[in-house]
Each structure stands twice: as structure tokens, then as C-alpha cells.
Design a protein around this motif. Structure first.
Motif, PDB file in Angstrom:
ATOM      1  N   GLY A  82       6.138   2.679   0.156  1.00  0.00           N
ATOM      2  CA  GLY A  82       5.509   1.080   1.372  1.00  0.00           C
ATOM      3  C   GLY A  82       6.561  -0.029   0.132  1.00  0.00           C
ATOM      4  N   THR A  83       6.312   0.199  -1.107  1.00  0.00           N
ATOM      5  CA  THR A  83       7.038  -0.994  -1.938  1.00  0.00           C
ATOM      6  C   THR A  83       8.321  -0.961  -1.557  1.00  0.00           C
ATOM      7  OG1 THR A  83       6.806   0.320  -3.711  1.00  0.00           O
ATOM      8  CG2 THR A  83       5.525  -1.803  -3.564  1.00  0.00           C
ATOM      9  N   TYR A 106      -1.145  -7.449  -0.639  1.00  0.00           N
ATOM     10  CA  TYR A 106      -1.410  -6.414  -1.426  1.00  0.00           C
ATOM     11  C   TYR A 106      -0.282  -6.679  -2.791  1.00  0.00           C
ATOM     12  CZ  TYR A 106       0.375  -2.090  -4.246  1.00  0.00           C
ATOM     13  OH  TYR A 106       0.663  -1.387  -4.919  1.00  0.00           O
ATOM     14  N   ASN A 153      -5.070  -7.525   2.130  1.00  0.00           N
ATOM     15  CA  ASN A 153      -5.818  -6.587   0.691  1.00  0.00           C
ATOM     16  C   ASN A 153      -6.646  -7.805  -0.536  1.00  0.00           C
ATOM     17  OD1 ASN A 153      -6.576  -4.771  -1.301  1.00  0.00           O
ATOM     18  ND2 ASN A 153      -4.126  -3.507  -0.825  1.00  0.00           N
ATOM     19  N   ASP A 178       3.143  -5.898   7.917  1.00  0.00           N
ATOM     20  CA  ASP A 178       1.848  -4.748   6.518  1.00  0.00           C
ATOM     21  C   ASP A 178       1.006  -4.244   7.717  1.00  0.00           C
ATOM     22  OD1 ASP A 178       1.184  -2.895   5.187  1.00  0.00           O
ATOM     23  OD2 ASP A 178       2.014  -3.979   3.288  1.00  0.00           O
ATOM     24  N   SER A 200       2.899   2.189   3.573  1.00  0.00           N
ATOM     25  CA  SER A 200       3.338   2.338   3.027  1.00  0.00           C
ATOM     26  C   SER A 200       2.279   4.391   4.046  1.00  0.00           C
ATOM     27  CB  SER A 200       2.060   1.741   1.980  1.00  0.00           C
ATOM     28  OG  SER A 200       1.556   3.464   1.391  1.00  0.00           O
ATOM     29  N   THR A 202       2.071   6.320   2.422  1.00  0.00           N
ATOM     30  CA  THR A 202       0.762   7.051   0.978  1.00  0.00           C
ATOM     31  C   THR A 202      -0.302   7.153   2.363  1.00  0.00           C
ATOM     32  OG1 THR A 202       2.697   5.625  -0.216  1.00  0.00           O
ATOM     33  CG2 THR A 202       0.261   7.154  -0.899  1.00  0.00           C
ATOM     34  N   LYS A 203      -0.723   6.074   2.655  1.00  0.00           N
ATOM     35  CA  LYS A 203      -2.472   5.183   2.806  1.00  0.00           C
ATOM     36  C   LYS A 203      -2.382   6.423   4.018  1.00  0.00           C
ATOM     37  CE  LYS A 203      -1.199   2.564  -0.520  1.00  0.00           C
ATOM     38  NZ  LYS A 203      -1.388   2.807  -1.675  1.00  0.00           N
TER      39      LYS A 203
HETATM   40  N1  PLP Z   1       0.798  -2.256   1.344  1.00  0.00           N
HETATM   41  C1  PLP Z   1       0.039  -2.494   1.266  1.00  0.00           C
HETATM   42  C2  PLP Z   1      -0.989  -3.085   2.268  1.00  0.00           C
HETATM   43  C3  PLP Z   1      -0.727  -1.060   0.528  1.00  0.00           C
HETATM   44  O1  PLP Z   1      -1.721  -1.372   0.205  1.00  0.00           O
HETATM   45  C4  PLP Z   1       0.201  -1.128  -0.493  1.00  0.00           C
HETATM   46  C5  PLP Z   1      -0.695   0.274  -1.476  1.00  0.00           C
HETATM   47  O2  PLP Z   1      -1.879   0.569  -1.608  1.00  0.00           O
HETATM   48  C6  PLP Z   1       1.636  -0.453  -0.160  1.00  0.00           C
HETATM   49  C7  PLP Z   1       2.037  -1.671   0.814  1.00  0.00           C
HETATM   50  C8  PLP Z   1       2.471  -0.358  -0.885  1.00  0.00           C
HETATM   51  O3  PLP Z   1       2.642   0.946  -0.929  1.00  0.00           O
HETATM   52  P1  PLP Z   1       2.743   1.985  -2.233  1.00  0.00           P
HETATM   53  O4  PLP Z   1       2.128   2.736  -2.959  1.00  0.00           O
HETATM   54  O5  PLP Z   1       3.621   3.008  -1.085  1.00  0.00           O
HETATM   55  O6  PLP Z   1       4.286   1.789  -2.675  1.00  0.00           O
END
Ligand code: PLP
Length: 378
Positions: A82-83, A106, A153, A178, A200, A202-203
């Protein structure tokens, strides 16, 4: 709140979007295609459309198609996190440009802007997005991007996406949202006027804490996406075929999971709100939340994330995290299992997050078991 039939079509889309029966074998699940390179024809052309895996590959293409359709966008680029997806958006701007971000967002992306992007002469203002007037007042001649994160967040602040995107449009500024916490099942910023959505994956998309990834989706006629695609391919922060496959697999159950996450979080928020040891609960589903009415307008339900402050300060917060048995003490979010996280200690020295605040990523276990776990830990 969106219509019932909209939710049904999201259920069907999340199962089918971007999915193809594999031509050579008839396999109904796409294989994980690990090849880094693809054969050229005698005349030097690429008959199947693939050149080299960093440029594109079947698993990434299928994931991008799926996320694009769910967000109702025009184009999508998948990233290795996500970053990395956020970084591609910032890098698509020019040095000297100014961006406006929410003061609560975040912390990793905030850190990325402060530690890296500022060195490349990107200017930034952090503003309270719960007041659209403040966002308007923050616009400068060189403002090129308004970055939204809602609910935010870790304080679950709610931004009015439609109004903020309108402000951006009026000033010819790109708006990006986001949408990691809500996913397109609960909230679709492109339909509300945003130019870009960032994730992201990942979530909630992956949903099982076993793959890291990210994505940027563009609305129709958003020219800056060409640059974002260039950064994906030439910058090389691409997800592996295996991670794309895992995240695509996760998305197949996204609609069901988001419903359960939201229902459980609502039950837990109500329990916490009535508990004598709890000072404050942050959950947009609660009628007492200052952003409740806006959240109700722009979300189907209120998601699986919530934060709360405990009476008794940091020590009490650590006592609770050490006594829970079903919640796991870990950062991250969006997976089937529930996590509990002391945010200020993970965000570092500069964190503005209250020291007695715990953030919950509410999983899909039985809500009563999760509530019993918290009650016992209090
Ligand atoms: N955006 C949000 C709202 C998040 O909570 C996070 C990670 O916790 C990210 C982006 C970043 O994602 P990643 O860890 O996949 O880089």
C-alpha cells in the motif's frame, strides 16, 4: 446507505471479476504463473501480449481487472504494498507541488511524505478534513493533490468525500482517497467524484494476513494515471504473481467478510460505549460519533475498525493487551482474526495518538466471544 441490489451485485462481482477459465486446461482457478519472461514471435512481436513480468503478467492483470471493476474505475495498477501505491501517486507529481493531507492518517504514509517526499521538494499541509472549509482554505497556487483517508487511522475521523472531491475539482486539483479500511464493498470514492483510489491490498482484500500488496485505481479521464503506470513498471515496486493470486483469492469472499466485520465491530463498539473502564469510543457506526451522518450517507456499513481510550492511561491499555486471549497483539488489520494494537507505541516518538488508545481490527469470530475476551481483560 446504498441499495440492497447494489450489495448483491458487489457479491457477484467479488466472486467473478477478473476471473477466467484457463484456456489450455479448463482449470476454473487461474494457475500462479511464475514465468518472469514471455516468448517473442519470429518477427520480434509478443503474440500473447506479455513481455516481461515486471511490465505485466497474467496474475497481476487479473487482480488489476478485479479491483478496477469493484471500485467502478477505468484503470488499475497493482503494487508490492500500500505504501508503494501511495508513493507512486506522490511521485507522479512534480517537485515544488503542494499536497493537502488529513492531520489524522495512516502514520506510515505520513512518515513517507515527511521523511522522503519532502526531500524531493513536495510541500505538505496537514489539515482537519472533518471541516471542508479548512481544506478549501488550505489550497495554495501550487496545490496539486488532496489526499483523503476516511474513516481515518487511528481516530476514525470521517471526511465528506463528495464535498471534498468537489472542492478539488473546482480548483483543478487531483483528489485521491485511501479506501483501505472501507473497501469498495462499503464505500466507493470514485462514484463520489474522486480521481484516484489507493489501497493497501494487504488488509481486507487479501483478508488473511498472508500477502502484502497495494493498488491505485483511476476514474475516467484521469491523465495522471499514465505516469502512475510508468512508475509501477519503471520504478519496479510490483507485486509477485503469488501475492496477486493470494489477494485475488481473498477478494472472492470480501463481501461476506465485510458484512461480518462490520456487524461484529458495531456490537463491540456498543459494548465498549457502555463499559465503565472506557473513556471514549471511536466508531462511525455509533450515533454519538461526530461523523455518523456523513458516514451513513457514503458507506453501506461502518467497517471492522474501531479505537477506544481507557480510563487508567497507558498502563491500563497494556494490561488489557496482555490479558486478551482471542485478540492477538499485533499491528495491521483487515484479516479474519481479530487484532489489538497500542498505536502510539508503534507510531513512534512523534505520535499524536493518545497513550491510552487501543485500536481493534475486528475479525470474523463470534462477536460474543470477542466481547467476553475484552470483558475478562478489563
Ligand atoms: N493505508 C492505510 C489506511 C493503512 O492502514 C496502511 C497500513 O496499515 C497502509 C495504507 C499501508 O499499507 P502497506 O502496509 O500494505 O504498505
Amino acid at each position: 446507505m446504498a441499495k440492497e441490489n447494489d450489495e448483491e451485485s458487489m457479491e457477484t462481482l467479488s466472486v467473478h471479476a477478473g476471473r477466467k477459465v484457463e484456456e489450455s486446461t479448463g482449470a476454473i482457478k487461474s494457475p500462479i504463473n511464475l514465468s518472469t519472461t514471455f516468448e517473442r514471435a519470429e518477427d520480434g512481436s509478443y503474440p500473447k501480449g506479455y513481455i516481461y513480468s515486471r511490465n505485466n503478467n497474467p496474475n497481476r492483470e487479473s487482480l488489476e481487472e478485479c479491483i478496477k471493476l469493484l471500485e467502478r474505475g477505468e484503470r488499475c495498477a497493482a503494487f508490492s504494498s500500500g505504501t508503494a501505491a501511495a508513493m507512486a501517486v506522490f511521485q507522479s507529481l512534480s517537485t515544488g507541488d503542494h499536497i493537502i493531507c488529513p492531520e489524522d492518517m495512516y502514520h506510515g504514509i505520513k512518515k513517507q511524505i515527511d521523511d522522503i517526499m519532502k526531500r524531493w521538494d513536495l510541500e505538505v499541509s496537514y489539515i482537519d478534513f472533518t471541516d471542508t472549509e479548512e481544506v478549501k482554505e488550505g489550497i495554495r497556487d501550487n496545490t496539486e493533490l488532496i489526499w483523503i483517508e476516511t474513516p481515518s487511522n487511528p481516530l476514525l475521523k470521517v471526511t465528506d468525500i463528495k464535498r471534498t472531491a468537489m472542492v478539488a475539482k473546482k480548483h483543478d486539483i487531483i483528489s485521491a482517497c485511501d479506501n483501505t479500511w472501507s473497501t469498495p464493498i462499503l464505500q466507493r470514492p470514485l462514484e463520489l467524484g474522486c480521481d484516484l483510489v489507493v489501497h493497501s491490498t494487504t488488509k481486507y482484500f487479501g483478508g488473511h494476513s498472508d500477502a502484502v500488496g497495494g493498488a491505485v485505481v483511476a476514474n475516467k479521464n484521469v491523465d495522471i494515471f499514465d505516469e502512475i503506470r510508468n512508475i509501477q513498471v519503471e520504478g519496479g515496486a510490483c507485486p509477485s504473481p503469488f501475492d496477486c493470486w493470494l489477494i485475488s483469492r481473498g477478494i472472492r469472499t470480501l463481501t461476506l467478510r465485510m458484512k461480518k466485520h462490520s456487524k461484529n465491530a458495531m456490537n463491540i463498539a456498543e459494548f465498549l460505549q457502555n463499559h465503565s473502564e472506557v473513556e471514549k469510543v471511536y466508531y462511525p457506526g455509533l450515533k454519538t460519533h461526530p461523523g455518523h451522518e456523513i458516514a451513513k450517507e457514503q458507506m453501506n456499513s461502518f467497517g471492522g475498525m474501531l479505537s477506544f481510550q481507557l480510563k487508567g492511561g497507558k498502563d491500563k491499555a497494556f494490561d488489557v493487551t496482555s490479558d486478551v486471549e482471542i485478540f492477538t497483539r499485533a499491528t495491521s488489520l483487515g484479516s479474519v482474526e481479530s487484532l489489538i494494537d497500542h498505536r502510539s507505541s508503534i507510531e513512534g516518538e512523534e505520535s499524536q495518538t493518545p497513550k491510552n488508545l487501543l485500536r481493534l481490527s475486528v475479525g470474523i469470530e463470534h462477536a460474543d466471544d470477542l466481547i467476553d475476551d475484552l470483558r475478562a481483560a478489563f
